[in-house]
Design an enzyme around this catalytic site. Structure first.
Site, PDB file in Angstrom:
ATOM      1  N   ASP A  24      20.349  26.345   8.850  1.00  0.00           N
ATOM      2  CA  ASP A  24      21.262  25.526   8.052  1.00  0.00           C
ATOM      3  C   ASP A  24      22.069  26.333   7.048  1.00  0.00           C
ATOM      4  O   ASP A  24      22.270  25.903   5.914  1.00  0.00           O
ATOM      5  CB  ASP A  24      20.477  24.411   7.317  1.00  0.00           C
ATOM      6  CG  ASP A  24      19.621  23.614   8.269  1.00  0.00           C
ATOM      7  OD1 ASP A  24      20.123  23.265   9.329  1.00  0.00           O
ATOM      8  OD2 ASP A  24      18.441  23.371   7.948  1.00  0.00           O
ATOM      9  N   LYS A  27      26.523  28.156   9.813  1.00  0.00           N
ATOM     10  CA  LYS A  27      27.040  28.945  10.939  1.00  0.00           C
ATOM     11  C   LYS A  27      28.290  28.312  11.537  1.00  0.00           C
ATOM     12  O   LYS A  27      29.171  29.015  12.005  1.00  0.00           O
ATOM     13  CB  LYS A  27      25.985  29.001  12.065  1.00  0.00           C
ATOM     14  CG  LYS A  27      24.943  30.060  11.895  1.00  0.00           C
ATOM     15  CD  LYS A  27      24.029  30.125  13.113  1.00  0.00           C
ATOM     16  CE  LYS A  27      23.115  28.948  13.267  1.00  0.00           C
ATOM     17  NZ  LYS A  27      21.960  28.897  12.414  1.00  0.00           N
ATOM     18  N   ALA A  50      18.789  21.291  16.736  1.00  0.00           N
ATOM     19  CA  ALA A  50      19.800  21.949  15.906  1.00  0.00           C
ATOM     20  C   ALA A  50      20.966  21.000  15.671  1.00  0.00           C
ATOM     21  O   ALA A  50      21.180  20.066  16.434  1.00  0.00           O
ATOM     22  CB  ALA A  50      20.301  23.204  16.614  1.00  0.00           C
ATOM     23  N   GLY A  51      21.695  21.246  14.604  1.00  0.00           N
ATOM     24  CA  GLY A  51      22.890  20.449  14.348  1.00  0.00           C
ATOM     25  C   GLY A  51      23.903  21.321  13.639  1.00  0.00           C
ATOM     26  O   GLY A  51      23.605  21.891  12.600  1.00  0.00           O
ATOM     27  N   HIS A  52      25.071  21.487  14.223  1.00  0.00           N
ATOM     28  CA  HIS A  52      26.093  22.333  13.616  1.00  0.00           C
ATOM     29  C   HIS A  52      27.255  21.465  13.161  1.00  0.00           C
ATOM     30  O   HIS A  52      27.864  20.769  13.964  1.00  0.00           O
ATOM     31  CB  HIS A  52      26.589  23.384  14.607  1.00  0.00           C
ATOM     32  CG  HIS A  52      25.511  24.359  14.980  1.00  0.00           C
ATOM     33  ND1 HIS A  52      25.668  25.322  15.930  1.00  0.00           N
ATOM     34  CD2 HIS A  52      24.266  24.511  14.516  1.00  0.00           C
ATOM     35  CE1 HIS A  52      24.554  26.022  16.032  1.00  0.00           C
ATOM     36  NE2 HIS A  52      23.687  25.520  15.183  1.00  0.00           N
ATOM     37  N   ARG A 153       3.483  26.702  32.595  1.00  0.00           N
ATOM     38  CA  ARG A 153       3.852  26.465  34.001  1.00  0.00           C
ATOM     39  C   ARG A 153       3.701  25.002  34.431  1.00  0.00           C
ATOM     40  O   ARG A 153       3.319  24.703  35.542  1.00  0.00           O
ATOM     41  CB  ARG A 153       3.064  27.408  34.918  1.00  0.00           C
ATOM     42  CG  ARG A 153       3.466  28.855  34.675  1.00  0.00           C
ATOM     43  CD  ARG A 153       2.539  29.834  35.274  1.00  0.00           C
ATOM     44  NE  ARG A 153       1.280  29.870  34.569  1.00  0.00           N
ATOM     45  CZ  ARG A 153       0.350  30.788  34.765  1.00  0.00           C
ATOM     46  NH1 ARG A 153       0.534  31.734  35.644  1.00  0.00           N
ATOM     47  NH2 ARG A 153      -0.777  30.780  34.077  1.00  0.00           N
ATOM     48  N   GLN A 253      18.894  27.499  14.462  1.00  0.00           N
ATOM     49  CA  GLN A 253      17.791  27.694  13.505  1.00  0.00           C
ATOM     50  C   GLN A 253      17.943  29.046  12.784  1.00  0.00           C
ATOM     51  O   GLN A 253      19.062  29.435  12.507  1.00  0.00           O
ATOM     52  CB  GLN A 253      16.433  27.550  14.194  1.00  0.00           C
ATOM     53  CG  GLN A 253      16.065  26.114  14.542  1.00  0.00           C
ATOM     54  CD  GLN A 253      16.574  25.646  15.879  1.00  0.00           C
ATOM     55  OE1 GLN A 253      16.678  26.403  16.819  1.00  0.00           O
ATOM     56  NE2 GLN A 253      16.914  24.388  15.994  1.00  0.00           N
ATOM     57  N   THR A 364      18.572  15.177  11.404  1.00  0.00           N
ATOM     58  CA  THR A 364      17.609  14.152  11.008  1.00  0.00           C
ATOM     59  C   THR A 364      17.999  13.430   9.715  1.00  0.00           C
ATOM     60  O   THR A 364      17.395  12.410   9.383  1.00  0.00           O
ATOM     61  CB  THR A 364      16.237  14.808  10.764  1.00  0.00           C
ATOM     62  OG1 THR A 364      16.420  15.812   9.750  1.00  0.00           O
ATOM     63  CG2 THR A 364      15.686  15.458  12.014  1.00  0.00           C
ATOM     64  N   ARG A 366      17.284  14.412   6.876  1.00  0.00           N
ATOM     65  CA  ARG A 366      16.252  14.669   5.865  1.00  0.00           C
ATOM     66  C   ARG A 366      16.809  15.541   4.742  1.00  0.00           C
ATOM     67  O   ARG A 366      17.614  16.432   4.977  1.00  0.00           O
ATOM     68  CB  ARG A 366      15.069  15.426   6.480  1.00  0.00           C
ATOM     69  CG  ARG A 366      14.258  14.616   7.445  1.00  0.00           C
ATOM     70  CD  ARG A 366      13.080  15.405   7.961  1.00  0.00           C
ATOM     71  NE  ARG A 366      13.455  16.405   8.931  1.00  0.00           N
ATOM     72  CZ  ARG A 366      12.592  17.212   9.549  1.00  0.00           C
ATOM     73  NH1 ARG A 366      11.309  17.151   9.260  1.00  0.00           N
ATOM     74  NH2 ARG A 366      12.992  18.084  10.431  1.00  0.00           N
ATOM     75  N   VAL A 489      33.757  31.026   0.374  1.00  0.00           N
ATOM     76  CA  VAL A 489      33.835  30.389  -0.948  1.00  0.00           C
ATOM     77  C   VAL A 489      34.255  28.927  -0.851  1.00  0.00           C
ATOM     78  O   VAL A 489      34.647  28.315  -1.836  1.00  0.00           O
ATOM     79  CB  VAL A 489      34.787  31.179  -1.881  1.00  0.00           C
ATOM     80  CG1 VAL A 489      34.203  32.519  -2.241  1.00  0.00           C
ATOM     81  CG2 VAL A 489      36.170  31.347  -1.256  1.00  0.00           C
ATOM     82  N   GLY A 490      34.163  28.357   0.346  1.00  0.00           N
ATOM     83  CA  GLY A 490      34.508  26.944   0.526  1.00  0.00           C
ATOM     84  C   GLY A 490      34.422  26.598   1.997  1.00  0.00           C
ATOM     85  O   GLY A 490      34.322  27.480   2.851  1.00  0.00           O
TER      86      GLY A 490
END
Ligand code: IMP
Length: 499
Positions: A24, A27, A50-52, A153, A253, A364, A366, A489-490
């Site tokens: 988080d 990226k 994951a969440g981008h 397996r 992650q 999520t 959260r 910076v933003g």
């Protein structure tokens, strides 16, 4: 791209962007910037845990499994072999993107990526519900059980979705093993979990066998039909383009969540370091020409359970964020009038930082636990990485009177041994030890710096940055041997400094 951006990419064909903390770190913005340069963008690990977050046409968009490069027209986007794919989630993600006018024709899905089965989501959730204080804080997306089944397996791969006979045979075998485990749980609890919309709202439930074999086959083979035009041998595709076209590897992650190098067992189940990312994309780490690590500028966050030495408010923050009751709207309503970070109440400072940085899970929702930048941890992750860094979200600290950076830990647990070395109670540590039992007794020793107390959004060059900020940056560089290459910076693309 601009001159300075291009200079960083001189003689570079393959770039990796991954996080040196607990994920988080923003990226999305950089994957988007570098995707303009790249021809091929590849995700190599993780799943829809994951969440981008990226901004597209003025709207905030969250991608989960599809690489964020999808927003750039004409680029090839790949979901690589190292990922775990929940077909329902992927089909829905593609539909959502297309509804927003984003073309997904150039998306490729590895035939050998692993598929997430309902059994695996069910087991993930059953484990968390019954874990009590041993909870990892899993996203409940079935990530851990899917990787476990693959190694054990007992798993299935994307290619099975295209072959009904393979799918049925392998899933029958898988279900046989799982039934024995499922029988140890309360069937009412299983029914409740399977009633969730993410698990097709009860469609899979079978009162006798818990999971209805035919119902799962029906849905999965139908998803296979929907995904078939994307499925191919992405490993060969990526390798054949190595050195010929520009490739961007997009991490998910962060290093401290890696199954191999993170704060085990409070980790995800893939190797989210650059090595894991390269392998999951069909390459080797040595194929990467430029490996950029992302950290947040002078603070950090963690979602879910596990040690976090610099957490603001310590255990109070941990139980507040992980109690399952707090969300962004509630927290904003409760604390909207809270003053800035001034070296006072640590728990409140953590809340202020979370609100200022909008630190709520993209997947999520959260609240993310917040804390100051931890150099022992950075020294540890830089130990198996290139020193090149991107620092993000520095503007979040604009209002701080005081900024603390953890330079050492004091170990306060009982005497123990780590890798053959004695760690005695009271010992000072310069580099983090990725063992949760030790990390949870590491107390941060801080160096305090005055904040810069001004807006950074117009800074475009290193020279434009306030002296206070440069001072902290120089301290970090000297202490960790990191090499900052980009400073953000933003949220806007323009609000970026290439060094
Ligand atoms: P899982 O990956 O759902 O099994 O979750 C294992 C741990 O990794 C939990 O502490 C999660 O909160 C954490 N985690 C998984 N995905 C992410 C992410 O994208 N960002 C931050 N933490 C994550």
């Amino acid at each position: 791209m601009k001159k300075k951006e291009l200079k960083l990419l001189e003689n570079v064909n393959t770039v990796a962007i991954s996080c040196r903390q607990w994920g988080d770190t923003g990226k999305g913005k950089f994957v988007d910037i570098f995707a303009e340069w790249a021809d091929i963008i590849v995700r190599g690990t993780g799943g829809d845990n994951a969440g981008h977050t990226v901004v597209f046409n003025g709207q905030e968009l969250v991608t989960h499994l599809v690489p964020s490069g999808i927003l750039r027209k004409g680029k090839t986007n790949i979901i690589g072999n190292g990922t775990v794919v929940y077909p329902k989630a992927l089909v829905e993600e593609i539909i959502k993107l297309e509804e927003k006018g984003i073309d997904c024709h150039n998306l490729k899905l590895a035939h050998n990526a692993k598929i997430i089965l309902p059994t695996e989501i069910l087991l993930d959730r059953l484990k968390e519900v019954s874990a009590g204080s041993g909870k990892i804080g899993s996203t409940g997306k079935g990530i851990g059980p899917t990787y476990t089944d693959f190694v054990g397996r007992e798993g299935l791969i994307v290619n099975d979705l295209l072959n009904p006979t393979f799918f049925r045979e392998k899933f029958k075998r898988h279900l046989k093993y799982k039934l024995a485990i499922l029988k140890t749980y309360d069937s009412e609890l299983i029914k409740t979990i399977l009633d969730h919309e993410h698990l097709e709202s009860g469609f899979y439930f079978d009162s006798e066998n818990y999971l209805n074999f035919e119902a799962v086959c029906e849905k999965y083979l139908a998803y296979g039909e929907k995904l078939k035009s994307y499925i191919c041998d992405t490993d060969s595709f990526v390798r054949s383009n190595l050195g010929e076209r520009k490739i961007l590897l997009e991490g998910a992650q962060g290093d401290m969540l890696s199954i191999d190098h993170g704060s085990y067992p409070f980790v995800t189940s893939s190797d989210c370091t650059v090595a894991g990312l390269a392998k999951g994309a069909g390459l080797r780490e040595s194929d990467i020409d430029l490996s950029l690590g992302i950290i947040k500028g002078f603070y950090m966050t963690r979602v879910g359970a596990g040690p976090f030495p610099t957490e603001l408010g310590g255990e109070q923050s941990d139980s507040w964020c992980n109690g399952g009751k707090i969300n962004k709207a509630m927290e904003k309503a409760l604390y909207h009038s809270t003053p800035k970070i001034d070296g006072g109440d640590e728990f409140l400072e953590g809340v202020v930082l979370r609100i200022a940085g909008n630190e709520y899970g993209a997947t999520t929702g959260r609240p993310r636990r917040t804390g100051w930048l931890d150099l022992p941890l950075l020294r540890y992750t830089l130990g198996f990485n290139s020193p090149d860094l991107i620092l993000t979200k520095l503007d979040v600290l604009n209002d701080c009177d005081v900024i603390k950076v953890c330079n050492h830990y004091k170990y306060t647990g009982e005497n123990c041994v780590y890798a053959g070395q004695k760690i005695l109670s009271g010992k000072y540590l310069e580099t983090a030890v990725p063992q949760s039992e030790i990390m949870k007794f590491c107390k941060p020793i801080y160096v305090k710096f005055p904040g810069w107390k001004c807006d950074l959004k117009d800074c475009r060059d290193y020279g434009d940055l306030p002296e206070e900020l440069k001072h902290i940056l120089e301290f970090i560089t000297k202490e960790t041997k990191a090499r900052p290459r980009i400073i953000s910076v933003g949220a806007d693309r323009e609000e970026t400094i290439f060094l």
